[in-house]
Design a protein around this motif. Structure first.
Motif, PDB file in Angstrom:
ATOM      1  N   ASP A   9       0.842  -1.205   0.000  1.00 45.26           N
ATOM      2  CA  ASP A   9       0.000   0.000   0.000  1.00 45.26           C
ATOM      3  C   ASP A   9       0.874   1.251   0.000  1.00 45.26           C
ATOM      4  N   VAL A  10       1.723   1.346  -1.023  1.00 48.85           N
ATOM      5  CA  VAL A  10       2.702   2.429  -1.097  1.00 48.85           C
ATOM      6  C   VAL A  10       2.043   3.793  -1.253  1.00 48.85           C
ATOM      7  N   ASP A  11       2.705   4.801  -0.714  1.00 46.27           N
ATOM      8  CA  ASP A  11       2.250   6.186  -0.849  1.00 46.27           C
ATOM      9  C   ASP A  11       2.956   6.894  -2.002  1.00 46.27           C
ATOM     10  N   PHE A  12       4.173   6.423  -2.342  1.00 45.11           N
ATOM     11  CA  PHE A  12       4.964   7.007  -3.414  1.00 45.11           C
ATOM     12  C   PHE A  12       6.018   5.994  -3.828  1.00 45.11           C
ATOM     13  N   ILE A  13       6.691   6.265  -4.947  1.00 44.90           N
ATOM     14  CA  ILE A  13       7.740   5.398  -5.462  1.00 44.90           C
ATOM     15  C   ILE A  13       8.995   6.239  -5.666  1.00 44.90           C
ATOM     16  N   VAL A  14      10.153   5.679  -5.310  1.00 44.74           N
ATOM     17  CA  VAL A  14      11.434   6.329  -5.542  1.00 44.74           C
ATOM     18  C   VAL A  14      12.181   5.527  -6.606  1.00 44.74           C
ATOM     19  N   SER A  15      12.554   6.191  -7.679  1.00 45.42           N
ATOM     20  CA  SER A  15      13.375   5.585  -8.717  1.00 45.42           C
ATOM     21  C   SER A  15      14.785   6.136  -8.548  1.00 45.42           C
ATOM     22  N   THR A  16      15.742   5.248  -8.365  1.00 46.74           N
ATOM     23  CA  THR A  16      17.087   5.677  -7.985  1.00 46.74           C
ATOM     24  C   THR A  16      18.049   5.778  -9.160  1.00 46.74           C
ATOM     25  N   GLY A  17      17.546   6.072 -10.329  1.00 43.97           N
ATOM     26  CA  GLY A  17      18.410   6.323 -11.472  1.00 43.97           C
ATOM     27  C   GLY A  17      18.363   5.245 -12.525  1.00 43.97           C
ATOM     28  N   ASP A  18      19.054   5.516 -13.627  1.00 45.56           N
ATOM     29  CA  ASP A  18      19.004   4.665 -14.814  1.00 45.56           C
ATOM     30  C   ASP A  18      17.550   4.437 -15.220  1.00 45.56           C
ATOM     31  N   ASN A  19      16.850   5.541 -15.374  1.00 51.03           N
ATOM     32  CA  ASN A  19      15.426   5.503 -15.697  1.00 51.03           C
ATOM     33  C   ASN A  19      15.172   5.027 -17.118  1.00 51.03           C
ATOM     34  N   PHE A  20      16.095   5.321 -18.035  1.00 53.54           N
ATOM     35  CA  PHE A  20      15.903   4.990 -19.442  1.00 53.54           C
ATOM     36  C   PHE A  20      17.194   4.416 -20.018  1.00 53.54           C
ATOM     37  N   TYR A  21      17.221   3.091 -20.200  1.00 53.56           N
ATOM     38  CA  TYR A  21      18.370   2.396 -20.792  1.00 53.56           C
ATOM     39  C   TYR A  21      18.320   2.524 -22.296  1.00 53.56           C
ATOM     40  N   ASP A  22      19.332   2.552 -22.994  1.00 51.65           N
ATOM     41  CA  ASP A  22      20.713   2.552 -22.561  1.00 51.65           C
ATOM     42  C   ASP A  22      21.255   3.974 -22.440  1.00 51.65           C
ATOM     43  N   SER A  23      20.587   4.901 -23.070  1.00 58.34           N
ATOM     44  CA  SER A  23      21.184   6.232 -23.170  1.00 58.34           C
ATOM     45  C   SER A  23      20.210   7.353 -22.844  1.00 58.34           C
ATOM     46  N   GLY A  24      19.444   7.219 -21.793  1.00 50.96           N
ATOM     47  CA  GLY A  24      18.553   8.295 -21.362  1.00 50.96           C
ATOM     48  C   GLY A  24      17.546   8.690 -22.423  1.00 50.96           C
ATOM     49  N   LEU A  25      17.183   9.944 -22.439  1.00 53.02           N
ATOM     50  CA  LEU A  25      16.237  10.487 -23.415  1.00 53.02           C
ATOM     51  C   LEU A  25      16.965  11.426 -24.373  1.00 53.02           C
ATOM     52  N   VAL A  26      16.454  11.522 -25.578  1.00 58.54           N
ATOM     53  CA  VAL A  26      16.999  12.456 -26.561  1.00 58.54           C
ATOM     54  C   VAL A  26      16.537  13.870 -26.232  1.00 58.54           C
ATOM     55  N   ASP A  27      15.246  13.999 -25.937  1.00 56.66           N
ATOM     56  CA  ASP A  27      14.652  15.278 -25.552  1.00 56.66           C
ATOM     57  C   ASP A  27      13.330  14.982 -24.854  1.00 56.66           C
ATOM     58  N   GLU A  28      12.594  16.026 -24.473  1.00 52.05           N
ATOM     59  CA  GLU A  28      11.350  15.805 -23.731  1.00 52.05           C
ATOM     60  C   GLU A  28      10.216  15.240 -24.588  1.00 52.05           C
ATOM     61  N   HIS A  29      10.444  15.093 -25.882  1.00 56.73           N
ATOM     62  CA  HIS A  29       9.449  14.495 -26.779  1.00 56.73           C
ATOM     63  C   HIS A  29       9.817  13.068 -27.176  1.00 56.73           C
ATOM     64  N   ASP A  30      10.877  12.542 -26.604  1.00 56.30           N
ATOM     65  CA  ASP A  30      11.360  11.196 -26.919  1.00 56.30           C
ATOM     66  C   ASP A  30      10.282  10.169 -26.557  1.00 56.30           C
ATOM     67  N   PRO A  31       9.869   9.311 -27.493  1.00 60.85           N
ATOM     68  CA  PRO A  31       8.852   8.297 -27.201  1.00 60.85           C
ATOM     69  C   PRO A  31       9.296   7.267 -26.166  1.00 60.85           C
ATOM     70  N   THR A  32      10.596   7.224 -25.879  1.00 58.90           N
ATOM     71  CA  THR A  32      11.097   6.309 -24.846  1.00 58.90           C
ATOM     72  C   THR A  32      10.441   6.592 -23.501  1.00 58.90           C
ATOM     73  N   PHE A  33      10.076   7.840 -23.255  1.00 57.90           N
ATOM     74  CA  PHE A  33       9.411   8.179 -21.986  1.00 57.90           C
ATOM     75  C   PHE A  33       8.122   7.371 -21.836  1.00 57.90           C
ATOM     76  N   TYR A  34       7.338   7.303 -22.884  1.00 60.66           N
ATOM     77  CA  TYR A  34       6.095   6.526 -22.837  1.00 60.66           C
ATOM     78  C   TYR A  34       6.388   5.035 -22.835  1.00 60.66           C
ATOM     79  N   ASP A  35       7.328   4.618 -23.690  1.00 63.23           N
ATOM     80  CA  ASP A  35       7.624   3.194 -23.842  1.00 63.23           C
ATOM     81  C   ASP A  35       8.246   2.575 -22.596  1.00 63.23           C
ATOM     82  N   SER A  36       8.999   3.373 -21.829  1.00 60.55           N
ATOM     83  CA  SER A  36       9.715   2.831 -20.669  1.00 60.55           C
ATOM     84  C   SER A  36       9.189   3.314 -19.327  1.00 60.55           C
ATOM     85  N   PHE A  37       8.207   4.197 -19.328  1.00 61.84           N
ATOM     86  CA  PHE A  37       7.650   4.672 -18.060  1.00 61.84           C
ATOM     87  C   PHE A  37       6.118   4.612 -18.083  1.00 61.84           C
ATOM     88  N   THR A  38       5.514   5.510 -18.789  1.00 60.20           N
ATOM     89  CA  THR A  38       4.048   5.624 -18.775  1.00 60.20           C
ATOM     90  C   THR A  38       3.359   4.311 -19.139  1.00 60.20           C
TER      91      THR A  38
END
Length: 90
Positions: A9-38
Motif C-alpha cells: 500500500d505504497v504512498d509514493f515510489i522512488v526511482s534511484t536512477g538509470d530511468n531509461f536504458y541505454d542512453s537516457g532520453l533524446v529530448d522531452e518528446h522522446d517516445p522512450t518516456f512513454y515506452d519505458s515509463f508511462t
C-alpha cells in the motif's frame, strides 16, 4: 512491481536512477518516456507520485530532458530532480 505496491500500500515510489536504458532520453518528446515509463508502470498501485533521480545511463542522453516540466505535464506521476533532500522528524 504492481503486486508489491499493492501489498505494501505504497504512498509514493522512488526511482534511484538509470530511468531509461541505454542512453537516457533524446529530448522531452522522446517516445522512450512513454515506452519505458508511462506504458510500463500501469498497475493501479503504481499510480502514485514517482520521485526519480538521474543515473549514469540517464546522463548518456539529454539529462535536462528528464528534468523538464514538460514530462510532468505528459504524465503527472513523473517528478525528477537531480537530487532530493528529505527532512524527517524524530
Amino acid at each position: 512491481m504492481g503486486n508489491v505496491g499493492n501489498k505494501m500500500d505504497v504512498d509514493f515510489i522512488v526511482s534511484t536512477g538509470d530511468n531509461f536504458y541505454d542512453s537516457g532520453l533524446v529530448d522531452e518528446h522522446d517516445p522512450t518516456f512513454y515506452d519505458s515509463f508511462t506504458n510500463v508502470y500501469t498497475a493501479r498501485s503504481l499510480q502514485k507520485q514517482w520521485y526519480s533521480v538521474l543515473g549514469n545511463h540517464d546522463y548518456r542522453g539529454n539529462a535536462l530532458a528528464q528534468l523538464s516540466p514538460t514530462l510532468r505535464q505528459r504524465d503527472d506521476k513523473w517528478f525528477c530532480m537531480r537530487s532530493f533532500i528529505l527532512h524527517a522528524g524524530m
